[in-house]
Design a protein around this motif. Structure first.
Motif, short mmCIF file in Angstrom:
data_model
loop_
_atom_site.label_atom_id
_atom_site.label_comp_id
_atom_site.label_asym_id
_atom_site.label_seq_id
_atom_site.Cartn_x
_atom_site.Cartn_y
_atom_site.Cartn_z
N ASP A 94 106.34 100.67 86.06
CA ASP A 94 105.34 100.54 85.00
C ASP A 94 104.25 101.60 85.14
N THR A 95 103.86 101.89 86.38
CA THR A 95 102.85 102.91 86.63
C THR A 95 103.33 104.28 86.17
N VAL A 96 104.57 104.61 86.51
CA VAL A 96 105.13 105.91 86.13
C VAL A 96 105.19 106.05 84.61
N ARG A 97 105.71 105.04 83.95
CA ARG A 97 105.80 105.11 82.49
C ARG A 97 104.41 105.15 81.86
N GLY A 98 103.47 104.46 82.46
CA GLY A 98 102.11 104.46 81.94
C GLY A 98 101.46 105.83 82.00
N VAL A 99 101.71 106.58 83.08
CA VAL A 99 101.17 107.94 83.19
C VAL A 99 101.72 108.81 82.07
N VAL A 100 103.03 108.76 81.87
CA VAL A 100 103.66 109.59 80.84
C VAL A 100 103.14 109.20 79.46
N ARG A 101 102.97 107.91 79.22
CA ARG A 101 102.42 107.44 77.94
C ARG A 101 100.99 107.94 77.73
N ASP A 102 100.18 107.83 78.78
CA ASP A 102 98.77 108.24 78.64
C ASP A 102 98.63 109.73 78.37
N ILE A 103 99.51 110.53 78.95
CA ILE A 103 99.48 111.97 78.69
C ILE A 103 99.82 112.25 77.23
N GLY A 104 100.73 111.46 76.67
CA GLY A 104 101.05 111.60 75.26
C GLY A 104 102.48 112.00 74.96
N TYR A 105 103.39 111.81 75.91
CA TYR A 105 104.78 112.22 75.67
C TYR A 105 105.57 111.10 75.02
N GLU A 106 105.87 111.33 73.72
CA GLU A 106 106.75 110.46 72.95
C GLU A 106 107.71 111.32 72.16
N GLN A 107 108.37 112.24 72.88
CA GLN A 107 109.26 113.21 72.27
C GLN A 107 110.71 112.86 72.61
N ASP A 108 111.63 113.38 71.81
CA ASP A 108 113.05 113.09 72.05
C ASP A 108 113.46 113.53 73.46
N GLY A 109 112.92 114.65 73.92
CA GLY A 109 113.31 115.17 75.22
C GLY A 109 112.54 114.61 76.39
N PHE A 110 111.48 113.83 76.11
CA PHE A 110 110.69 113.21 77.18
C PHE A 110 109.82 112.13 76.57
N HIS A 111 110.23 110.88 76.74
CA HIS A 111 109.54 109.75 76.12
C HIS A 111 109.29 108.69 77.18
N TRP A 112 108.04 108.24 77.27
CA TRP A 112 107.66 107.30 78.32
C TRP A 112 108.48 106.02 78.30
N LYS A 113 108.91 105.60 77.12
CA LYS A 113 109.59 104.32 77.02
C LYS A 113 111.08 104.42 77.35
N THR A 114 111.71 105.55 77.04
CA THR A 114 113.16 105.65 77.15
C THR A 114 113.66 106.55 78.28
N LEU A 115 112.75 107.23 79.01
CA LEU A 115 113.21 108.12 80.08
C LEU A 115 113.91 107.34 81.19
N ASP A 116 114.78 107.99 81.90
CA ASP A 116 115.48 107.40 83.05
C ASP A 116 114.59 107.56 84.28
N PHE A 117 114.38 106.47 85.02
CA PHE A 117 113.50 106.50 86.18
C PHE A 117 114.28 106.14 87.43
N GLN A 118 114.07 106.92 88.50
CA GLN A 118 114.72 106.65 89.79
C GLN A 118 113.66 106.61 90.88
N ASN A 119 113.73 105.57 91.70
CA ASN A 119 112.78 105.36 92.79
C ASN A 119 113.52 105.50 94.12
N ASN A 120 113.17 106.55 94.88
CA ASN A 120 113.82 106.81 96.17
C ASN A 120 112.82 106.79 97.33
N LEU A 121 111.74 106.04 97.20
CA LEU A 121 110.78 105.91 98.29
C LEU A 121 111.39 105.10 99.42
N HIS A 122 111.03 105.43 100.67
CA HIS A 122 111.58 104.73 101.84
C HIS A 122 110.51 104.62 102.92
N PRO A 123 110.74 103.86 103.99
CA PRO A 123 109.70 103.66 105.00
C PRO A 123 109.34 104.95 105.73
#
Length: 405
Positions: A80-109
């Motif tokens: 939600d944080t990641v998508r919120g950043v993209v939304r706040d910046i203003g990206y709602e384009q076909d090639g980069f949209h906060w709601k539909t982009l693919d998100f991958q989380n690879n954080l580890h200890p």
């Protein structure tokens, strides 16, 4: 320094793909620090067409255990944080949209070997999170004691972003770059010789009347931002010099955390140690020591002890005390540089508890979620307000004057 010369700095907007990555990384830092002020975070972000990937190592209560298991709900908060950043910046384009982009989380200890060097113990203070050299700088070219070329490059883009968000300039899209070249005479800004602005735009604003509207708007912003005495009939403007700029942001070019470190600091007017800031918690001296050296350099110039001041500090991983402290006032100091070094060390010890990682973090109150705001338009030359940008305060002036007397 030479007295007469040309110098150039650039800036990039919040919508530049590398800055999108920086803002995401710092938003993750803020999220984790809000849960555990002692959290350890090293978060890198990749952005590209319809995709955001984060990776790195973390540790913190209520976030992730040492086996890599997430606390309940945290994974969704991250997305939600990641998508919120993209939304706040203003990206709602076909090639980069906060709601539909693919998100991958690879954080580890966090690595146990890094942790054992950084954490405080019974026999040692908290050590530096890595080895490295950090620089701080200030000069009297602008009210915020920043290099003028970078200061105006940032201000142009900040104004354009504000107009885009408010609807005043609906033809603007998020990805923008600026570049300002100034002529210096007797070491002071005398004239703007060239100004470059490349901005992503809505369809149709690359020809005819709409292109003229865009160009006139940008020139109006420049005239509002740059002092009138610096703009002359000989100032050259390059506005969208390649022509069309409809495809931008991560759809036009992949972004990575930490690729705009000169934009983040001093626009090339001062050295940079090489380490990026965004995505790192304040135990990483890449970040915290760069902040404290800016704090000290700014106070030196604000105190009238020099017109320009560069400070270098160095650390070894796992070691709390800095290895060296170096001051260069570039021939503009009112006291000898070695005397200023001693004064800075004394004031840092008295007011911050020293230049150890713990002293810097606690002295500047850095263990707070204050970092996303730093990730666009520069980490320095900003207004200290509340908890934000404490390294921009000039509250050491009297102490430095007294110590250097």
């Amino acid at each position: 320094m030479r007295a007469d010369y040309l110098f150039t700095s650039e800036s990039v907007s919040e919508g530049h793909p590398d800055k999108v990555s920086d803002q995401i990384s710092d938003a993750i830092v803020d999220l984790f620090l809000s849960k555990d002020p002692q959290a350890r975070v090293a978060c890198e972000t990749l952005t590209t067409t319809q995709k955001v990937v984060i990776a790195g190592e973390i540790r913190g209560e209520g976030i992730m255990d040492t086996e890599g298991n997430w606390a309940p709900g945290v994974e969704q908060e991250i997305e939600d944080t990641v998508r919120g950043v993209v939304r706040d910046i203003g990206y709602e384009q076909d090639g980069f949209h906060w709601k539909t982009l693919d998100f991958q989380n690879n954080l580890h200890p966090q690595s146990a070997h890094i942790a054992q060097g950084v954490d405080a113990g019974e026999s040692k203070d908290e050590g530096a999170g890595d080895q490295g050299i950090m620089f701080g700088f200030a000069c009297d070219e602008t009210p915020d004691l920043m290099p003028a070329t970078l200061y105006y490059s940032h201000k142009i883009l900040e104004r354009m972003a504000a107009d885009r968000h408010s609807g005043k300039a609906p033809f603007l899209e998020p990805d923008t770059k600026s570049q300002v070249t100034l002529r210096f005479r007797d070491g002071k800004p005398a004239a703007a010789t060239a100004i470059v602005v490349s901005t992503q735009h809505a369809p149709g604003y690359d020809e005819g009347a709409k292109e003229a509207e865009l160009h006139n708007y940008v020139k109006g912003v420049i005239a509002d931002v740059i002092p009138r005495e610096l703009l002359t009939n000989e100032t050259v403007y390059h506005i969208n010099p390649t022509g069309s700029f409809e495809i931008g942001g991560p759809d036009g070019d992949a972004g990575l955390t930490g690729r705009k470190i000169i934009v983040d600091t001093y626009g090339g007017a001062a050295p940079h140690g090489g380490g990026a800031f965004s995505g790192k918690d304040p135990t990483k001296v890449d970040r915290s020591a760069a902040y404290v050296t800016r704090y000290l350099a700014k106070n030196v110039v604000a105190a009238g002890l020099a017109r320009r001041c560069t400070i270098q500090i160095a650390y070894a991983i796992g070691v709390s005390q800095p290895l060296s402290l170096y001051v260069d006032t570039h021939g503009t100091g009112t006291v000898a540089d070695e005397k200023l070094e001693a004064a800075i060390a004394k004031v840092a010890a008295d007011r911050l508890g020293g230049l150890t990682p713990r002293g810097i973090r606690e002295g500047l109150s850095l263990n707070k979620p204050i970092y996303r705001k730093t990730a666009a338009y520069g980490h320095f030359g900003r207004t200290a307000s509340g908890d934000d940008f404490p390294w921009e305060k000039t509250d050491l002036v009297d102490a430095l004057k007294a110590a250097a007397a």
